[in-house]
Design a protein around this motif. Structure first.
Motif, mmCIF file in Angstrom:
data_model
loop_
_atom_site.group_PDB
_atom_site.id
_atom_site.type_symbol
_atom_site.label_atom_id
_atom_site.label_comp_id
_atom_site.label_asym_id
_atom_site.label_seq_id
_atom_site.Cartn_x
_atom_site.Cartn_y
_atom_site.Cartn_z
ATOM 1 N N PHE A 67 0.826 -1.209 0.000
ATOM 2 C CA PHE A 67 0.000 0.000 0.000
ATOM 3 C C PHE A 67 0.863 1.263 0.000
ATOM 4 N N ARG A 68 2.120 1.114 -0.441
ATOM 5 C CA ARG A 68 3.039 2.253 -0.421
ATOM 6 C C ARG A 68 2.582 3.363 -1.369
ATOM 7 N N VAL A 69 1.946 2.978 -2.476
ATOM 8 C CA VAL A 69 1.529 3.982 -3.455
ATOM 9 C C VAL A 69 0.325 4.766 -2.947
ATOM 10 N N SER A 70 -0.709 4.057 -2.475
ATOM 11 C CA SER A 70 -1.903 4.748 -1.969
ATOM 12 C C SER A 70 -1.613 5.453 -0.652
ATOM 13 N N GLY A 71 -0.723 4.860 0.149
ATOM 14 C CA GLY A 71 -0.350 5.469 1.419
ATOM 15 C C GLY A 71 -1.235 5.108 2.587
ATOM 16 N N TRP A 72 -2.233 4.233 2.369
ATOM 17 C CA TRP A 72 -3.106 3.852 3.476
ATOM 18 C C TRP A 72 -3.694 2.464 3.230
ATOM 19 N N TRP A 73 -4.092 1.830 4.340
ATOM 20 C CA TRP A 73 -4.723 0.507 4.291
ATOM 21 C C TRP A 73 -5.866 0.494 5.292
ATOM 22 N N GLU A 74 -7.072 0.283 4.792
ATOM 23 C CA GLU A 74 -8.235 0.167 5.676
ATOM 24 C C GLU A 74 -8.792 -1.244 5.539
ATOM 25 N N VAL A 75 -9.051 -1.897 6.660
ATOM 26 C CA VAL A 75 -9.424 -3.305 6.638
ATOM 27 C C VAL A 75 -10.479 -3.588 7.701
ATOM 28 N N SER A 76 -11.398 -4.491 7.387
ATOM 29 C CA SER A 76 -12.402 -4.874 8.377
ATOM 30 C C SER A 76 -11.708 -5.654 9.488
ATOM 31 N N LEU A 77 -12.316 -5.649 10.671
ATOM 32 C CA LEU A 77 -11.718 -6.359 11.794
ATOM 33 C C LEU A 77 -11.647 -7.863 11.502
ATOM 34 N N GLU A 78 -12.644 -8.366 10.817
ATOM 35 C CA GLU A 78 -12.662 -9.794 10.474
ATOM 36 C C GLU A 78 -11.500 -10.147 9.555
ATOM 37 N N LYS A 79 -11.283 -9.332 8.521
ATOM 38 C CA LYS A 79 -10.179 -9.586 7.588
ATOM 39 C C LYS A 79 -8.835 -9.381 8.279
ATOM 40 N N TYR A 80 -8.760 -8.376 9.142
ATOM 41 C CA TYR A 80 -7.519 -8.120 9.883
ATOM 42 C C TYR A 80 -7.144 -9.333 10.712
ATOM 43 N N ARG A 81 -8.114 -9.919 11.393
ATOM 44 C CA ARG A 81 -7.845 -11.126 12.178
ATOM 45 C C ARG A 81 -7.289 -12.240 11.290
ATOM 46 N N GLU A 82 -7.842 -12.347 10.106
ATOM 47 C CA GLU A 82 -7.420 -13.419 9.191
ATOM 48 C C GLU A 82 -5.962 -13.241 8.782
ATOM 49 N N VAL A 83 -5.589 -12.032 8.336
ATOM 50 C CA VAL A 83 -4.228 -11.832 7.828
ATOM 51 C C VAL A 83 -3.194 -11.785 8.953
ATOM 52 N N MET A 84 -3.649 -11.532 10.194
ATOM 53 C CA MET A 84 -2.738 -11.495 11.324
ATOM 54 C C MET A 84 -2.763 -12.789 12.143
ATOM 55 N N ASP A 85 -3.405 -13.811 11.600
ATOM 56 C CA ASP A 85 -3.474 -15.109 12.264
ATOM 57 C C ASP A 85 -4.065 -14.979 13.671
ATOM 58 N N CYS A 86 -5.112 -14.186 13.764
ATOM 59 C CA CYS A 86 -5.795 -13.994 15.048
ATOM 60 C C CYS A 86 -7.270 -14.381 14.925
ATOM 61 N N GLY A 87 -7.510 -15.416 14.147
ATOM 62 C CA GLY A 87 -8.871 -15.891 13.960
ATOM 63 C C GLY A 87 -9.251 -16.911 15.017
ATOM 64 N N PRO A 88 -10.079 -17.890 14.660
ATOM 65 C CA PRO A 88 -10.512 -18.906 15.620
ATOM 66 C C PRO A 88 -9.341 -19.748 16.139
ATOM 67 N N GLU A 89 -9.415 -20.133 17.403
ATOM 68 C CA GLU A 89 -8.431 -21.044 17.968
ATOM 69 C C GLU A 89 -8.679 -22.440 17.399
#
Length: 335
Positions: free
Chosen positions: A137-159
């Motif tokens: 996202f270096r070109v746009s300069g920002w990243w907005e993400v839903s909490l659900e998707k954020y959990r997924e990409v950060m490996d913070c989903g279901p145990e």
């Protein structure tokens, strides 16, 4: 992947160049290259490297066709070759699965584009994950993400249990890692924000709340927004074009099909003198019997490669100056 596995893959990916059409037979790196920017010793690096290779050997890429629902797996590493994945004489050998070549070649140059600045010195898995994501996202300069998707990409989903099945509590509710949003932010965002402060991906963030409050209390956090403090320069600034020295150089680079993005990214590194030298060499080549067949491919590759060599040389000089300064302060110190 663990932090050490990420370090190994970063060292591999930086060897895949922008003009590569296929993967090499194998990639190698020194075990000692994993130590740079960390508090690891060379001895402990060997142990961690072995553990990381076990981990990488188990990594699978998962593919699914959305329309046909065809689903299959492919391993990251290729263990079928005579040359083996492993460690010998302090050198790690990695053989990537050739069936994954289109995907790796497609991202060729991205790791060297942001030059791994700061990446290999990061200690937190979350910091490294932010570095990887925000680079896109270096070109746009920002990243907005839903909490659900954020959990997924950060490996913070279901145990998950040892069989890979989702855990649930007695009431049948799915157990989530860092289930509370405040804990999630504290554990994954704040530390990464501090570590990335000295890299090209330093960022600010703020929560995104639901539009309307449901029931009493505060509005629920439904997403996160991250704003890069340094937006990547991908277009030639107008001031460069009107500059009496830079303008003609840029015009000549364009005539040799060097893209505006590469000019914006690397002209300062190359300096005008360095760019003029390349242009002189290209003109000689054009007037000889060895003309440039594909200016877009050749000139961009040469221009970017020359800039990256300069970047690495300056890093080495900076490290040498640092060592000299340390030795002056601490005469008995050896490095």
């Amino acid at each position: 992947m663990s932090v050490i596995s990420k370090r190994i893959m970063a060292r591999v990916l930086e060897q895949i160049k922008e003009d590569d059409l296929e993967l090499r037979e194998f990639y190698q790196l020194r075990v000692t290259s994993l130590v740079e920017g960390t508090d690891m010793t060379v001895e402990s690096a060997y142990t961690f490297a072995k553990q990381a290779l076990y981990e990488l050997a188990r990594v699978q890429w998962e593919f699914e066709d959305v329309e046909t629902k065809e689903w299959y797996l492919r391993p990251l590493l290729d263990g079928t070759k005579e040359r083996r994945v492993g460690i010998k004489d302090g050198t790690i050998t990695i053989i990537l699965n050739p069936q994954l070549a289109p995907y790796f070649v497609n991202i060729a140059g991205q790791y060297s584009t942001y030059k791994l600045e700061g990446y290999l010195g990061l200690h937190s898995w979350y910091s490294m994950r932010f570095f990887e994501i925000l680079s896109s996202f270096r070109v746009s300069g920002w990243w907005e993400v839903s909490l659900e998707k954020y959990r997924e990409v950060m490996d913070c989903g279901p145990e998950l249990d040892k069989y890979g099945q989702i855990k649930k509590d007695k009431a049948g509710k799915v157990k989530m890692k860092l289930a509370n949003a405040s804990d999630l932010i504290a554990k994954t965002v704040l530390g990464a924000q501090k570590e990335l402060q000295t890299t090209p991906y330093a960022f600010d963030y703020h929560p995104v709340y639901e539009q309307e409050r449901v029931g009493r209390g505060r509005r629920k956090i439904v997403g996160l927004r991250f704003d890069l403090q340094q937006k990547q320069l991908t277009a030639v600034p107008p001031s460069w074009l009107t500059d009496k020295d830079a303008g003609p150089v840029i015009a000549n680079l364009r005539s040799f099909k060097v893209t505006d993005k590469n000019i914006a990214l690397y002209l300062k590194t190359m300096t005008l003198a360095g760019a003029r030298k390349l242009l002189y060499e290209w003109r000689i080549k054009e007037n000889s019997q060895q003309k440039i067949d594909d200016k877009t491919k050749y000139c961009n590759a040469v221009f970017v490669r020359a800039a990256k060599v300069l970047i690495e040389e300056r890093k080495e000089l900076a490290l040498a100056d640092k060592r000299i300064a340390q030795q002056a302060l601490f005469p008995g110190l050896t490095t």
